[in-house]
Design an enzyme around this catalytic site. Structure first.
Site, short mmCIF file in Angstrom:
data_model
loop_
_atom_site.label_atom_id
_atom_site.label_comp_id
_atom_site.label_asym_id
_atom_site.label_seq_id
_atom_site.Cartn_x
_atom_site.Cartn_y
_atom_site.Cartn_z
N ASP A 51 67.41 62.84 -33.28
CA ASP A 51 66.01 62.66 -33.67
C ASP A 51 65.65 63.61 -34.81
OD1 ASP A 51 63.28 62.42 -33.88
OD2 ASP A 51 62.89 62.54 -31.73
N SER B 137 61.98 65.12 -34.81
CA SER B 137 61.77 66.25 -33.91
C SER B 137 62.37 67.53 -34.48
CB SER B 137 62.35 65.96 -32.53
OG SER B 137 61.61 64.96 -31.87
N GLN C 185 68.01 61.87 -28.27
CA GLN C 185 67.28 63.10 -28.60
C GLN C 185 68.02 63.95 -29.62
OE1 GLN C 185 66.51 65.00 -24.82
NE2 GLN C 185 64.52 63.99 -24.59
N ARG D 223 62.77 57.16 -29.41
CA ARG D 223 62.62 58.40 -28.64
C ARG D 223 63.03 58.14 -27.19
NH1 ARG D 223 57.88 62.10 -31.38
NH2 ARG D 223 59.31 62.80 -33.02
N TYR E 216 54.52 58.68 -29.31
CA TYR E 216 53.55 59.15 -30.31
C TYR E 216 52.14 58.93 -29.80
CZ TYR E 216 57.46 59.09 -33.59
OH TYR E 216 58.65 59.32 -34.21
#
Length: 380
Positions: free
Chosen positions: A133, A136, A130, A125, A233
């Site tokens: 990901d 996500s 991004q 992350r 996280y």
């Protein structure tokens, strides 16, 4: 060096899996890089993509054996059974959500076959990753779907309504866990008109909750504890904090109509957030949606893909929530894979070449060995 440019896109075989790892949009974009796309017949049907749509975008479409023949890269949503992958090029990449802790036999099978397995859920992350990901992108849709399913199961309206026959009170929705899924759940519940509150073990999420118009519910009595784990996280909390959190949640949850739980710790069983006693304190007709159902659930009594009623409260949790939005989930997942491959595409070598930071984070197997440190710790 073998040119890594033939990409095979497999049909998913796991029960209930409706997503696909490439769309006509990403087929065209990958073809523009110089890749040859081969898609297994019927791969996109559950996501409303026909074989003809893939052909029109420039892909070959055919049976599994033809698609895999000499493929240097295999795209899938869930890690395929290694036994299916005969005929691929030596050292081929397998790019998927592999679930290495739950599907360790697959990982060992990829190693034995000389394949390079890349777990997209291990994508670090960091800012430049991004757009790659997958957790996500899929969690965003899952948070949205959780609220819609809960609203559908709830026997009342979400927004306050002023009518000639009287006023309908707004539903009270409590979101537990404010990651990507939780933030989307907050936003969706707010759009539907609910009174929304939320909690998380990370104090930094307070401002995010408030920015979406929801009320933060946080333990203030236990100082100096921060729940930020690695990679953004949530981490595990002290016993003192857990006790204080349980007391706060118990007082708050009894007043709620809808509860959405989203807490996951990668590679671990989901933390228990809601006990049977807390469920019993809720009003009959309330609804809980447990997004952590695939990893054991945040809620006592959750059964994946079943509606469980306890103390008059309905508990719902899907084993694969994004698969209930197959077209959009596939579109986002396919873009994640395209963004990943295109970011590392090397024109002279005719394919992607990973750098050390991301390669070491996501690579599970290479050269006949299990190479990821977290798997080696488990006896790889």
């Amino acid at each position: 060096m073998t040119l890594q440019r033939r990409i095979a896109v497999l049909a998913e075989r796991a029960p209930g899996e409706t997503r696909v790892a490439a769309t006509p949009e990403t087929v065209r974009k990958l073809s523009a890089l110089g890749a040859v796309l081969a898609v297994e017949s019927g791969a996109g049907l559950s996501a409303s993509i026909s074989d003809e749509d893939y052909r029109a975008a420039g892909a070959e479409v055919g049976p599994l054996d033809a698609v895999l023949a000499n493929a240097q890269i295999v795209f899938a949503v869930q890690g395929p059974d290694p036994a299916l992958l005969g005929g691929v090029a030596s050292g081929a990449w397998v790019v998927a959500i592999i679930d290495p802790f739950g599907q360790r036999a697959h990982v060992d099978g990829y190693a034995a076959a000389g394949l390079e397995a890349l777990a997209m859920e291990f994508m670090p992350r960091i800012t430049r990753a991004q757009s790659m990901d997958v957790l996500s992108s899929q969690s965003n849709l899952a948070g949205y779907k959780a609220v819609l399913v809960a609203a559908g199961a709830y026997g009342r309206a979400f927004p306050m309504m002023m009518t000639a026959a009287g006023t309908v009170s707004a539903a009270k929705c409590f979101v537990m866990g404010v990651g990507v899924a939780g933030l989307q759940a907050i936003a969706t519940a707010r759009r539907l008109g609910a009174q929304v509150s939320a909690t998380d073990v990370r104090s930094a999420t307070k401002e995010q909750i408030q920015s979406l118009g929801a009320k933060p519910i946080f333990v203030e009595s236990v100082a100096g504890i921060e729940g930020e784990g690695s990679g953004g996280y949530a981490g595990e909390m002290s016993e003192e904090y857990q006790r204080a959190q349980a007391e706060l949640v118990s007082a708050h949850i009894a007043k709620q109509d809808i509860v959405i739980t989203t807490a996951l710790i990668p590679g671990r069983a989901a933390p228990r957030l809601v006990t049977d006693a807390q469920i019993a304190s809720m009003k009959p007709g309330s609804v809980i949606f447990d997004l952590a159902a695939p990893q054991g659930g945040n809620v006592e009594g959750t059964v994946p893909d079943q509606v469980v009623e306890r103390h008059g409260v309905r508990i719902i949790g899907y084993s694969n929530t994004p698969a209930h939005l197959p077209a959009d989930a596939s579109a986002l997942y396919a873009r994640n894979l395209f963004n990943f491959v295109s970011a590392f595409w090397h024109k002279e070598q005719g394919g992607p070449v990973l750098d050390e930071e991301i390669g070491e984070a996501i690579r599970l197997t290479r050269g006949g060995q299990v190479v990821h440190p977290r798997l080696q710790e488990q006896g790889g």
